[in-house]
Design an enzyme around this catalytic site. Structure first.
Site, PDB file in Angstrom:
ATOM      1  N   GLY A 255       0.814  -1.210   0.000  1.00 16.72           N
ATOM      2  CA  GLY A 255       0.000   0.000   0.000  1.00 16.72           C
ATOM      3  C   GLY A 255       0.846   1.258   0.000  1.00 16.72           C
ATOM      4  N   ASP A 256       1.958   1.241   0.736  1.00 18.70           N
ATOM      5  CA  ASP A 256       2.864   2.385   0.738  1.00 18.70           C
ATOM      6  C   ASP A 256       3.497   2.577  -0.635  1.00 18.70           C
ATOM      7  OD1 ASP A 256       2.694   3.082   3.595  1.00 18.70           O
ATOM      8  OD2 ASP A 256       3.666   1.153   3.907  1.00 18.70           O
ATOM      9  N   CYS A 257       3.849   1.464  -1.300  1.00 19.15           N
ATOM     10  CA  CYS A 257       4.404   1.534  -2.647  1.00 19.15           C
ATOM     11  C   CYS A 257       3.388   2.132  -3.608  1.00 19.15           C
ATOM     12  CB  CYS A 257       4.830   0.142  -3.107  1.00 19.15           C
ATOM     13  SG  CYS A 257       5.552   0.098  -4.757  1.00 19.15           S
ATOM     14  N   ALA A 260       3.021   5.942  -2.838  1.00 16.57           N
ATOM     15  CA  ALA A 260       4.214   6.693  -3.211  1.00 16.57           C
ATOM     16  C   ALA A 260       4.332   6.844  -4.724  1.00 16.57           C
ATOM     17  CB  ALA A 260       5.462   5.998  -2.655  1.00 16.57           C
TER      18      ALA A 260
END
Length: 321
Positions: A255-257, A260
């Site tokens: 999810g962070d990838c 970002a």
């Protein structure tokens, strides 16, 4: 004048994996005994998102709250060569999330740390004023709440991508893109769109459209894991962006990838649809290559520069160094 930086705002965490093998039960309780083979630490939360955003050489500034504990110093050390940090005080330590794994499979997760945050410094306002785009990773640990008024101002000037979590606040009005996963969208939508009882995609489409209006967001995209993502602008028909392949692997950090990558695409002037397509591809590849547990997925350091070191008191110099 160089390109303006992508600014990531949110709670930096310390993620720790304790890896080993379990081949027997404890004599005093029916629980597995794990023979530890290694301990691995990496930045988590907004720290991981910032490191991922900087992988291709993009200038990234991380705005977060840090204390003075060992965990805080570990986060600083993990990020110091990859992103520029503008930190203000946390009265405690960064949250630490420890996964105990046996044979690569999680057995239990232990959460520790945290504490109230102080007031943001003037450098935070200056960095946000110079941003090309802003990514907010709100894990409910206080950072985003402390700068919420500044984020509302930023949303009127530049693209803001908001990665919400149930413990955090709602996105500020005017964000370009909000990126909850399916479980988070179900919680956030609540009575707004309980789901018609149809397919999962239909329910997600209803929730995304409802959240667009409720959050006053230009668009909401619900991430669906190996199925890809569903993008809604509210009244218009939703767009399903499927993953180009199904992959098996540790989804931690995917999810962070996704967030970002989407924020980086918008910072470069991309359309929302383009940003979501890029984010789905990047998240799929991220999981395929081992996710956050594989240091090469987030670890590449910034090349050494022959230029003089920037003045640490000048956030503009830091962001362009």
């Amino acid at each position: 004048m160089g390109k303006r930086p992508l600014v990531v705002v949110g709670d930096a965490l310390l993620d720790r994996d304790i890896d080993g093998q379990a081949s027997r039960l404890a004599p005093d309780a029916p629980v597995p005994v794990v023979d530890v083979h290694g301990v691995h630490e990496r930045p988590g939360g907004a720290g991981l998102a910032a490191a991922l955003a900087a992988r291709e050489g993009r200038e990234v500034v991380l705005v977060t709250a840090l204390g003075d504990g060992d965990a805080d110093q570990a986060v600083r050390g993990l990020l110091t060569d990859r992103v520029h940090m503008v930190a203000f005080a946390r009265h405690g330590t960064v949250p630490v999330k420890t996964r105990l794994r046996a044979g690569g499979r999680p057995l239990v997760r232990l959460d520790d740390g945290g504490g109230p945050v102080g007031a943001p410094t003037p450098a935070v306002r200056r960095v946000l004023a110079d941003a090309a785009a802003v990514l907010v990773c709100d894990y409910g640990q206080g950072t985003a709440g402390a700068v919420r008024a500044m984020l509302a101002q930023a949303a009127r000037r530049v693209p803001v991508v908001w990665d919400p979590h149930p413990r955090g606040g709602a996105p500020v009005a005017g964000v370009r893109l909000a990126v909850p996963n399916a479980g988070e969208a179900r919680v956030f939508a609540g009575h707004l769109a309980a789901g018609s009882g149809g397919s999962v995609l239909r329910q997600c489409a209803e929730r995304a459209a409802a959240l667009c209006g409720h959050w006053q967001a230009a668009a909401v995209v619900i991430t669906l894991g190996e199925r890809g993502a569903l993008l809604s602008r509210g009244s218009a028909s939703p767009m399903l962006v499927p993953a180009r392949r199904r992959v098996a692997g540790d989804p931690c950090g995917a999810g962070d990838c996704f967030a970002a990558t989407a924020a980086g695409a918008l910072a470069d002037g991309g359309l929302i649809e383009e940003a979501v397509q890029c984010a789905v591809r990047a998240a799929t590849d991220f999981v395929a290559h081992g996710g956050a547990g594989n240091p090469t997925c987030w670890h590449p350091a910034r090349p050494a520069s022959s230029q003089p070191a920037p003045d640490p008191a000048d956030p503009f110099a830091l962001a362009r160094s």
